[in-house]
Write a protein that holds these residues in place. Structure first.
Motif, PDB file in Angstrom:
ATOM      1  N   GLU A 109       1.879  -9.061   8.537  1.00 62.51           N
ATOM      2  CA  GLU A 109       3.325  -9.014   8.300  1.00 62.51           C
ATOM      3  C   GLU A 109       3.829  -7.577   8.318  1.00 62.51           C
ATOM      4  N   ARG A 110       3.114  -6.676   7.647  1.00 55.56           N
ATOM      5  CA  ARG A 110       3.534  -5.268   7.626  1.00 55.56           C
ATOM      6  C   ARG A 110       3.491  -4.681   9.029  1.00 55.56           C
ATOM      7  N   LEU A 111       2.484  -5.064   9.787  1.00 60.56           N
ATOM      8  CA  LEU A 111       2.324  -4.532  11.136  1.00 60.56           C
ATOM      9  C   LEU A 111       3.486  -4.926  12.027  1.00 60.56           C
ATOM     10  N   ILE A 112       3.840  -6.205  12.053  1.00 59.58           N
ATOM     11  CA  ILE A 112       4.900  -6.638  12.961  1.00 59.58           C
ATOM     12  C   ILE A 112       6.284  -6.197  12.464  1.00 59.58           C
ATOM     13  N   GLN A 113       6.442  -6.096  11.140  1.00 56.96           N
ATOM     14  CA  GLN A 113       7.719  -5.585  10.634  1.00 56.96           C
ATOM     15  C   GLN A 113       7.874  -4.100  10.963  1.00 56.96           C
ATOM     16  N   GLY A 114       6.768  -3.386  10.925  1.00 57.47           N
ATOM     17  CA  GLY A 114       6.816  -1.968  11.259  1.00 57.47           C
ATOM     18  C   GLY A 114       7.115  -1.723  12.727  1.00 57.47           C
TER      19      GLY A 114
END
Length: 276
Positions: A109-114
């Motif tokens: 989730e953090r990766l794709i939001q970033g």
């Protein structure tokens, strides 16, 4: 993630009840590796590989895993090889919503939001969307409601006549790319549901080109882009797919993170203006 499409039959077309030998031989032939070459890679002998493939010798659990590794057999199919050899599966298949995978889910989730404002999503082996960022949601404008019901499937969303397909300027080329990708997956995984999905999306109608349309000016992209209309603009994206290195779980092994990289400065500028 062919209708055995480009003539691919599953590597394990040989039935598992024949034992592990025919399955290993099918994978070796699929990889176009000789018995001698496989033996050298696996620190064995061509004679022993031959005996295993013909059923004259039962490989140890360690040998099955070693041969599978050197043949680049998918994790799920390594379990199938072990079962055919009379051993228990080695790799677990943990549900994605399990607390054991909390850290993995949060990291994805953090990766794709970033990656925002650019589109990014996570899919499983059946191309079901596991997670998506706001860039992907932005592209979903105008998609029919029935295609947005869970589980969302990225192939249906993209190729269905009520999905993104009418807005994809180079639909024939992009469709060909996606179907070829699915063919490769069917050649790798023995999955009847994946084959059925392929047959479904391959049968979706493709609009005929308007005879009055002028051919678009070719643009020197470094890879095939997806060119999609959004609110009167044409956005261009290059797709990149990442998987996990040396996964030890079937679920994790079958996850893929797809990111859509802007292919031109106009797309970059427009996406940043949306987020601002």
């Amino acid at each position: 993630m062919t209708t055995a499409a480009a003539g691919h039959s599953a590597p394990a077309a040989a039935s598992a009840d024949q034992g592990v030998g025919p399955l290993l031989r099918a994978w070796r032939e699929r990889r176009r590796v000789s018995q001698l070459e496989l033996a050298l890679r696996a620190d064995s002998s061509a004679r022993h590989i031959s005996f295993v493939e013909t059923g004259r010798s039962r490989p140890s659990e360690e040998m099955v895993l070693r041969l599978a590794e050197h043949l680049d057999v998918p994790v799920r199919e390594r379990n199938a090889l072990l079962l055919a050899a009379g051993y228990a599966p080695h790799y677990p298949e943990t549900p994605l919503d399990s607390p054991q995978l909390d850290t993995l889910r949060e990291g994805m989730e953090r990766l794709i939001q970033g990656y925002e404002p650019y589109p990014a999503l996570v899919v499983d082996a059946m191309y079901h969307v596991v997670a998506a960022n706001r860039g992907v949601v932005m592209l979903m404008d105008g998609v029919a409601e029935h295609l947005l019901q869970p589980p969302l499937n990225v192939m249906r969303l993209t190729l269905h006549p009520e999905g993104l397909a009418p807005r994809i300027r180079n639909l024939r080329e992009w469709r060909g790319h996606l179907l070829a990708q699915m063919e490769r997956q069917i050649g790798l995984y023995r999955s009847e549901p994946l084959r059925e999905l392929y047959e479904e999306v391959a049968a979706y109608p493709v609009p005929e080109a308007d005879a009055g349309d002028e051919p678009a000016e070719p643009v020197p992209y470094f890879a095939l882009p997806m060119q999609i209309e959004h609110e009167g603009r044409v956005l261009s994206f290059i797709s990149s797919i990442s998987t996990f290195n040396t996964p030890m779980d079937v679920t994790v092994a079958e996850l893929a993170i797809e990111t859509l990289l802007p292919a031109d400065p106009a797309t970059v500028k427009y996406l940043h203006s949306l987020m601002s």
